[in-house]
Design an enzyme around this catalytic site. Structure first.
Site, short mmCIF file in Angstrom:
data_model
loop_
_atom_site.label_atom_id
_atom_site.label_comp_id
_atom_site.label_asym_id
_atom_site.label_seq_id
_atom_site.Cartn_x
_atom_site.Cartn_y
_atom_site.Cartn_z
N CYS A 173 44.76 25.99 -5.44
CA CYS A 173 43.92 25.58 -4.39
C CYS A 173 44.62 24.86 -3.10
O CYS A 173 45.09 23.88 -3.07
CB CYS A 173 43.07 24.66 -4.98
N CYS B 229 42.84 22.08 -1.40
CA CYS B 229 42.74 20.81 -2.42
C CYS B 229 44.22 19.92 -1.98
O CYS B 229 44.35 19.07 -1.86
CB CYS B 229 42.45 20.97 -3.66
N ASP B 230 45.23 20.92 -2.09
CA ASP B 230 46.48 20.29 -2.27
C ASP B 230 47.41 20.16 -1.20
O ASP B 230 48.53 19.80 -1.02
CB ASP B 230 47.47 20.81 -3.46
P1 FAD Z 1 34.11 23.14 -13.20
O1 FAD Z 1 34.88 21.95 -12.64
O2 FAD Z 1 34.65 24.54 -12.91
O3 FAD Z 1 33.87 23.02 -14.76
C1 FAD Z 1 33.17 23.60 -15.31
C2 FAD Z 1 33.41 23.24 -16.75
O4 FAD Z 1 32.38 23.71 -17.75
C3 FAD Z 1 34.61 24.42 -17.32
O5 FAD Z 1 35.95 23.80 -16.92
C4 FAD Z 1 34.30 23.94 -19.05
O6 FAD Z 1 35.27 22.91 -19.14
C5 FAD Z 1 32.96 23.92 -18.84
N1 FAD Z 1 32.62 24.95 -19.59
C6 FAD Z 1 32.65 26.43 -19.27
N2 FAD Z 1 31.94 27.22 -20.09
C7 FAD Z 1 31.33 26.36 -21.08
C8 FAD Z 1 30.72 26.72 -22.10
N3 FAD Z 1 30.26 28.02 -22.45
N4 FAD Z 1 30.35 25.94 -22.92
C9 FAD Z 1 30.39 24.61 -22.71
N5 FAD Z 1 31.27 24.31 -21.52
C10 FAD Z 1 31.69 25.25 -20.83
N6 FAD Z 1 37.91 20.25 -5.03
C11 FAD Z 1 37.70 19.45 -4.35
O7 FAD Z 1 36.62 18.99 -3.77
N7 FAD Z 1 38.69 18.56 -4.04
C12 FAD Z 1 40.03 18.74 -4.52
O8 FAD Z 1 41.00 18.31 -4.37
C13 FAD Z 1 39.95 19.89 -5.61
N8 FAD Z 1 41.20 20.29 -6.27
C14 FAD Z 1 41.31 21.56 -6.87
C15 FAD Z 1 42.59 21.44 -7.61
C16 FAD Z 1 42.72 22.75 -8.44
C17 FAD Z 1 44.19 22.99 -9.25
C18 FAD Z 1 41.41 23.52 -8.64
C19 FAD Z 1 41.59 24.66 -9.72
C20 FAD Z 1 40.36 23.22 -8.08
C21 FAD Z 1 40.36 22.07 -7.21
N9 FAD Z 1 38.91 21.85 -6.68
C22 FAD Z 1 38.94 20.60 -5.79
C23 FAD Z 1 37.93 22.67 -6.75
C24 FAD Z 1 36.83 22.05 -7.62
O9 FAD Z 1 37.84 21.67 -8.85
C25 FAD Z 1 35.68 22.90 -7.90
O10 FAD Z 1 35.02 23.31 -7.12
C26 FAD Z 1 34.73 21.95 -9.13
O11 FAD Z 1 35.27 21.50 -10.07
C27 FAD Z 1 33.49 22.82 -9.38
O12 FAD Z 1 32.91 22.11 -10.26
P2 FAD Z 1 31.95 22.66 -11.14
O13 FAD Z 1 31.14 21.83 -11.73
O14 FAD Z 1 31.07 23.99 -10.86
O15 FAD Z 1 32.53 23.32 -12.52
#
Ligand code: FAD
Ligand code: NDP
Length: 312
Positions: A136, A139-140
């Site tokens: 990302c 992000c980084d």
């Molecule tokens: P996610 O964070 O994707 O989490 C969903 C989680 O739900 C999954 O990881 C899992 O644990 C759980 N899950 C999945 N399937 C199931 C299931 N069937 N049953 C139960 N649980 C399940 N964004 C920023 O704004 N700032 C940053 O600095 C930043 N840094 C990042 C760094 C990295 C390396 C990455 C990969 C992403 C970064 N992002 C950042 C992006 C950010 O992390 C995502 O946009 C955000 O986390 C998305 O949130 P979400 O709630 O949609 O789900």
């Protein structure tokens, strides 16, 4: 019978849980057990410092931020189950949610299972993950280790170009490694790329291995047309080779787009099944940020509340 089940554990799921809890809906949240290969807490648990989430002017560690959100969900009345949802049955109400040997009935459902950034699995990657290698750039990219250095982005889609352009703000040069002799990205993005004199494209190239001791220093690359291998200097390596939305457990019961993202009604979190809502990265291939995920989690909770009021 539950009022609302929330599947997921990132910012979208916990924001939905906080709002549903405060609305006295007694939400049940499944946080997953290494679901999609990621720990409960979601994608932010795979990174270090978060500098762009409002309210934390000094930045906050990704896992620490998610623990705070989890605590807030509990404080607001959510129940959290640490298991993965394997299957759902959405053809009739109540909806059925399967986790291991347990089956749960619910009047409404919020899907917030996020997406997983694809990685390449090259030698050296595991050791140097978050020590120069990241998935990302937005992000980084601003971290001090990338300032005035040579940075490399792998990918030829819109994300790769967007990330490369973003990185030019910090890098001395950005090299975009493309495995073919064409880009997949849109014409508009390609125009931006070719106009930027801080970006160089390495065509027909694969990255084979990452080298460095405490931090990334060099990459071994291969020209796949001439079979010539060479070393290039690199302080940063960013994968922009696409994301996989975590939707396999839905088994095509909800409308998704060509890439597998859940389709929601514009300006809403409604899916094509009344009573089923989706928020966060699982329905957003464009912004993919913690704050946008949290915002859509709030929308989903408010829409669930309205749906349950109208249904009763
Ligand atoms: P996610 O964070 O994707 O989490 C969903 C989680 O739900 C999954 O990881 C899992 O644990 C759980 N899950 C999945 N399937 C199931 C299931 N069937 N049953 C139960 N649980 C399940 N964004 C920023 O704004 N700032 C940053 O600095 C930043 N840094 C990042 C760094 C990295 C390396 C990455 C990969 C992403 C970064 N992002 C950042 C992006 C950010 O992390 C995502 O946009 C955000 O986390 C998305 O949130 P979400 O709630 O949609 O789900
Ligand atoms: P894409 O799937 O569009 O592109 C992925 C890129 O990564 C392709 O160039 C692909 O190469 C390459 N790739 C995939 N696997 C590998 C591998 N193993 N090794 C090397 N290269 C690999 O994903 P994006 O994340 O770029 O975009 C997703 C969607 O989001 C698209 O619809 C895009 O238009 C949209 N988007 C729009 C933006 C905007 O409009 N500003 C910004 C960001 C995304 P190949 O082409 O050879 O398959």
């Amino acid at each position: 019978m539950e009022n609302v089940i929330i599947i997921g554990s990132g910012p979208a799921a916990h924001t939905a849980a906080i709002y549903c809890g405060r609305a006295n809906l007694k939400p049940l949240l499944f946080e997953g057990m290494m679901a999609g290969g990621v720990a409960a807490g979601g994608q932010l648990t795979t990174t270090t410092e978060i500098e762009n989430f409002p309210g934390f002017p000094e930045g906050i560690d990704g896992s620490a931020l998610m623990l705070r959100m989890r605590k807030q969900s509990l404080n607001c009345g959510a129940t959290i189950q640490t298991s993965t949802v394997d299957k759902v049955a959405l053809s009739k109400k109540p909806f059925k949610i399967y986790s291991g040997k347990q089956i749960f009935n619910t009047k409404s459902l919020i899907i917030a299972t996020g997406a997983t950034a694809k990685r390449l699995n090259i030698p050296g990657q595991e050791k140097l993950w978050q020590r120069g290698i990241s998935a990302c750039a937005v992000c980084d990219g601003a971290l001090p280790i990338f300032r005035d250095k040579t940075l490399v982005v792998i990918g030829g889609g819109d994300s790769a170009i967007e990330e490369a352009i973003h990185l030019t703000k910090f890098a001395s040069i950005v090299k975009v490694v493309v495995r073919r002799d064409v880009l997949r990205a849109s014409k508009a993005m390609q125009d931006k790329l070719f106009k930027n004199d801080k970006i160089e494209v390495l065509w027909n190239t694969n990255v084979l291995e990452a080298y460095g001791d405490k931090a990334l220093k060099e990459l071994k690359i291969l020209n796949n047309q001439t079979n010539e291998e060479s070393m290039i200097e690199a302080s940063g390596l960013f994968f922009a080779i696409g994301h996989t939305p975590n939707t396999s457990f839905i088994e095509n019961q909800i409308k998704t787009d060509a890439l597998g993202y859940i389709v929601t009604k514009p300006g809403s979190t409604e899916t094509d099944i009344p009573g089923v809502f989706a928020c966060g990265d699982v329905q957003d291939s464009k912004y993919r940020q913690a704050i946008t995920a949290a915002g859509s989690g709030c929308m989903a909770a408010l829409e669930v509340e309205k749906y349950l009021n109208e249904a009763s």
